[in-house]
Design a protein around this motif. Structure first.
Motif, PDB file in Angstrom:
ATOM      1  N   ASP A 197     -34.651  -8.317  35.064  1.00 29.82           N
ATOM      2  CA  ASP A 197     -33.553  -7.915  34.734  1.00 29.82           C
ATOM      3  C   ASP A 197     -32.354  -8.695  34.366  1.00 29.82           C
ATOM      4  N   ASP A 198     -31.309  -6.960  33.916  1.00 30.75           N
ATOM      5  CA  ASP A 198     -30.274  -8.522  33.547  1.00 30.75           C
ATOM      6  C   ASP A 198     -29.373  -8.686  34.781  1.00 30.75           C
ATOM      7  N   VAL A 199     -29.155  -7.840  35.499  1.00 33.71           N
ATOM      8  CA  VAL A 199     -28.201  -7.875  36.638  1.00 33.71           C
ATOM      9  C   VAL A 199     -28.813  -8.935  37.282  1.00 33.71           C
ATOM     10  N   THR A 200     -30.243  -9.091  37.813  1.00 31.38           N
ATOM     11  CA  THR A 200     -30.826 -10.127  38.373  1.00 31.38           C
ATOM     12  C   THR A 200     -30.717 -11.421  37.870  1.00 31.38           C
ATOM     13  N   ARG A 201     -30.616 -11.835  36.654  1.00 25.21           N
ATOM     14  CA  ARG A 201     -30.585 -13.038  36.270  1.00 25.21           C
ATOM     15  C   ARG A 201     -28.873 -13.039  36.285  1.00 25.21           C
ATOM     16  N   ALA A 202     -27.788 -11.846  35.460  1.00 26.41           N
ATOM     17  CA  ALA A 202     -26.659 -12.697  35.810  1.00 26.41           C
ATOM     18  C   ALA A 202     -26.592 -13.282  37.082  1.00 26.41           C
ATOM     19  N   ASN A 203     -27.397 -12.598  38.440  1.00 26.48           N
ATOM     20  CA  ASN A 203     -26.827 -12.980  39.275  1.00 26.48           C
ATOM     21  C   ASN A 203     -26.862 -14.072  39.958  1.00 26.48           C
ATOM     22  N   ILE A 204     -28.164 -14.543  38.933  1.00 26.05           N
ATOM     23  CA  ILE A 204     -28.755 -16.080  39.535  1.00 26.05           C
ATOM     24  C   ILE A 204     -28.327 -16.642  39.354  1.00 26.05           C
ATOM     25  N   PHE A 205     -28.011 -17.188  38.215  1.00 31.80           N
ATOM     26  CA  PHE A 205     -26.511 -18.296  36.934  1.00 31.80           C
ATOM     27  C   PHE A 205     -25.470 -18.187  37.467  1.00 31.80           C
ATOM     28  N   SER A 206     -24.809 -16.900  38.103  1.00 28.71           N
ATOM     29  CA  SER A 206     -23.648 -17.001  38.867  1.00 28.71           C
ATOM     30  C   SER A 206     -23.434 -17.848  40.263  1.00 28.71           C
ATOM     31  N   SER A 207     -24.874 -18.312  40.893  1.00 28.45           N
ATOM     32  CA  SER A 207     -25.355 -18.314  42.063  1.00 28.45           C
ATOM     33  C   SER A 207     -25.383 -20.312  41.890  1.00 28.45           C
ATOM     34  N   ILE A 208     -26.303 -20.876  40.626  1.00 28.72           N
ATOM     35  CA  ILE A 208     -25.985 -21.601  40.154  1.00 28.72           C
ATOM     36  C   ILE A 208     -25.178 -22.518  39.467  1.00 28.72           C
ATOM     37  N   PHE A 209     -24.289 -22.097  38.967  1.00 28.38           N
ATOM     38  CA  PHE A 209     -22.940 -22.116  38.679  1.00 28.38           C
ATOM     39  C   PHE A 209     -22.303 -22.562  39.418  1.00 28.38           C
ATOM     40  N   SER A 210     -21.926 -21.916  40.655  1.00 31.58           N
ATOM     41  CA  SER A 210     -20.786 -21.830  41.603  1.00 31.58           C
ATOM     42  C   SER A 210     -21.013 -22.976  42.374  1.00 31.58           C
ATOM     43  N   GLU A 211     -22.895 -23.379  42.783  1.00 29.53           N
ATOM     44  CA  GLU A 211     -22.834 -24.427  43.876  1.00 29.53           C
ATOM     45  C   GLU A 211     -22.585 -26.155  42.694  1.00 29.53           C
ATOM     46  N   ASN A 212     -21.909 -25.807  41.713  1.00 30.71           N
ATOM     47  CA  ASN A 212     -21.440 -27.677  40.716  1.00 30.71           C
ATOM     48  C   ASN A 212     -20.679 -27.393  40.154  1.00 30.71           C
ATOM     49  N   PHE A 213     -19.421 -26.300  41.135  1.00 29.18           N
ATOM     50  CA  PHE A 213     -18.017 -26.854  41.088  1.00 29.18           C
ATOM     51  C   PHE A 213     -17.506 -26.756  42.352  1.00 29.18           C
ATOM     52  N   THR A 214     -16.011 -27.521  42.503  1.00 24.27           N
ATOM     53  CA  THR A 214     -15.113 -27.352  43.695  1.00 24.27           C
ATOM     54  C   THR A 214     -14.468 -26.348  43.947  1.00 24.27           C
ATOM     55  N   LYS A 215     -15.041 -25.832  44.816  1.00 25.49           N
ATOM     56  CA  LYS A 215     -14.403 -24.481  45.715  1.00 25.49           C
ATOM     57  C   LYS A 215     -12.616 -24.880  45.685  1.00 25.49           C
ATOM     58  N   ASP A 216     -11.921 -23.481  45.441  1.00 24.18           N
ATOM     59  CA  ASP A 216     -10.438 -24.347  45.172  1.00 24.18           C
ATOM     60  C   ASP A 216      -9.932 -23.345  46.914  1.00 24.18           C
ATOM     61  N   ASN A 217      -8.934 -24.992  47.624  1.00 21.77           N
ATOM     62  CA  ASN A 217      -8.416 -24.939  48.386  1.00 21.77           C
ATOM     63  C   ASN A 217      -7.095 -24.258  48.175  1.00 21.77           C
ATOM     64  N   ASN A 218      -6.909 -23.660  47.404  1.00 18.44           N
ATOM     65  CA  ASN A 218      -5.587 -23.527  47.246  1.00 18.44           C
ATOM     66  C   ASN A 218      -3.883 -24.261  47.781  1.00 18.44           C
ATOM     67  N   THR A 219      -4.536 -25.504  47.537  1.00 20.18           N
ATOM     68  CA  THR A 219      -3.487 -26.324  47.725  1.00 20.18           C
ATOM     69  C   THR A 219      -3.224 -27.324  46.309  1.00 20.18           C
ATOM     70  N   VAL A 220      -1.163 -26.732  46.137  1.00 21.96           N
ATOM     71  CA  VAL A 220      -1.787 -27.397  44.583  1.00 21.96           C
ATOM     72  C   VAL A 220      -0.940 -29.386  45.224  1.00 21.96           C
ATOM     73  N   PRO A 221      -1.412 -29.872  44.295  1.00 23.11           N
ATOM     74  CA  PRO A 221      -0.569 -31.775  45.065  1.00 23.11           C
ATOM     75  C   PRO A 221       0.205 -31.882  44.479  1.00 23.11           C
ATOM     76  N   SER A 222       0.971 -32.652  44.438  1.00 22.63           N
ATOM     77  CA  SER A 222       2.527 -33.084  44.007  1.00 22.63           C
ATOM     78  C   SER A 222       2.212 -34.300  43.316  1.00 22.63           C
ATOM     79  N   ILE A 223       2.126 -33.676  41.717  1.00 23.20           N
ATOM     80  CA  ILE A 223       2.441 -34.282  40.863  1.00 23.20           C
ATOM     81  C   ILE A 223       4.048 -35.041  40.618  1.00 23.20           C
ATOM     82  N   PRO A 224       3.989 -36.131  40.573  1.00 25.49           N
ATOM     83  CA  PRO A 224       5.470 -36.713  40.616  1.00 25.49           C
ATOM     84  C   PRO A 224       6.082 -36.632  39.002  1.00 25.49           C
ATOM     85  N   ARG A 225       7.307 -36.605  38.482  1.00 25.91           N
ATOM     86  CA  ARG A 225       7.746 -36.609  37.335  1.00 25.91           C
ATOM     87  C   ARG A 225       8.004 -37.677  37.087  1.00 25.91           C
TER      88      ARG A 225
END
Length: 299
Positions: A197-225
């Protein structure tokens, strides 16, 4: 004495200019209205890339370079108001040159076979008419078996040629042409279960990809000029010389791009293309915008 009012309507500001009246039109009592349209030139190629391809390695780059150098980029970019307009105008000129100086190779609709196959194909076609007799049927069956062996031999020769060429692109292209599943993603086997099933395969790939990336904590680091305070984005200049030095070292590839222009073109015409690209890069950087096509890709 009556007066006649002639109007020129436009949906865009500065789309028309130099509006003047001229002589009367035919037998009418109205004066002709002459005006200039300020819009990038859009060039539509009559060549369909689904029926062939451009052979960029055999292009006449000497004449191509002369053609690019003869363009008045000030006039071409005159009507451009954003970076997309600049890129479309530049692309229109470039594709005109491609149509003129790059040979277009048409795909052959007929599948070519070696001579020992085509000879048997002609012979089988002639024997088909005599298959109603016992002798004719025997000759036809014998020729059909010989043709089957000849096709197998031709396939072996072709596969050996692909393997000996050391071209991974050619090998994968041949393998993909033999696959029965053309969608690009075949069935998946998860925990012993076949997933089609296309939808099931897409969800499987999505879950695998999301496990390999760092989740955004919505914090913008301060970068000096890192540059002086008197330096801003509009003081940075993309000069033609700087762009030329990059283009001449470019690893020109023939891979297809969304705009239809491979990097091979830029590596072959670095000097003449550095001037219009300098204008486009400066406009893009100062306006903090990229051409829309730059944000797309062929996957």
């Amino acid at each position: 004495m009556g007066h006649v009012l002639d109007l020129v309507f436009t949906s865009e500001d500065f789309f028309v200019s130099n509006v003047n009246t001229s002589t009367t039109f035919c037998t009418s009592d109205h004066d002709s209205v002459v005006f200039s349209i300020l819009a990038p030139k859009h060039v539509f190629s009559s060549k369909n890339e689904s029926t062939g391809f451009y052979d960029f390695k055999k292009a006449n780059y000497q004449d191509f370079s002369v053609f690019i150098q003869s363009q008045n980029w000030v006039d071409i970019f005159e009507s451009c108001v954003n970076v997309d307009n600049y890129w479309d105008a530049f692309l229109g000129v470039l594709k005109t040159g491609i149509d003129q100086f790059v040979p277009f190779i048409t795909f052959s609709k007929k599948k070519s076979h070696p001579f020992f196959v085509t000879d048997l194909q002609r012979k089988k076609k002639l024997l088909w008419r005599r298959r109603h007799t016992d002798v004719g049927r025997q000759e036809y069956n014998k020729c059909a078996q010989a043709l089957k062996k000849a096709l197998y031999r031709a396939a072996c020769i072709r596969e050996n040629k692909i393997l000996s060429s050391d071209s991974s692109e050619g090998m994968f292209k041949y393998v993909n042409s033999k696959r029965k599943v053309k969608s690009g993603i075949s069935a998946l086997k998860i925990n012993g279960k076949i997933i089609i099933d296309d939808v099931t395969r897409a969800n499987i790939f999505s879950s695998i990809f999301s496990e390999n990336f760092t989740k955004d904590n919505n914090t913008v680091p301060s970068i000096p000029r890192r540059v002086p305070h008197n330096v801003n984005k509009c003081t940075i200049d993309f000069s033609p010389d700087a762009i030329y030095s990059v283009l001449r070292k470019l690893d020109g590839k023939l891979s297809r791009t969304p705009d239809g222009v491979p990097s091979y073109i830029f590596s072959k015409l670095p000097r003449c293309l550095s001037i219009p690209l300098s204008v486009i890069f400066n406009v893009s950087f100062c306006s903090s915008a990229l051409p829309t096509v730059w944000r797309t890709a062929l996957i």
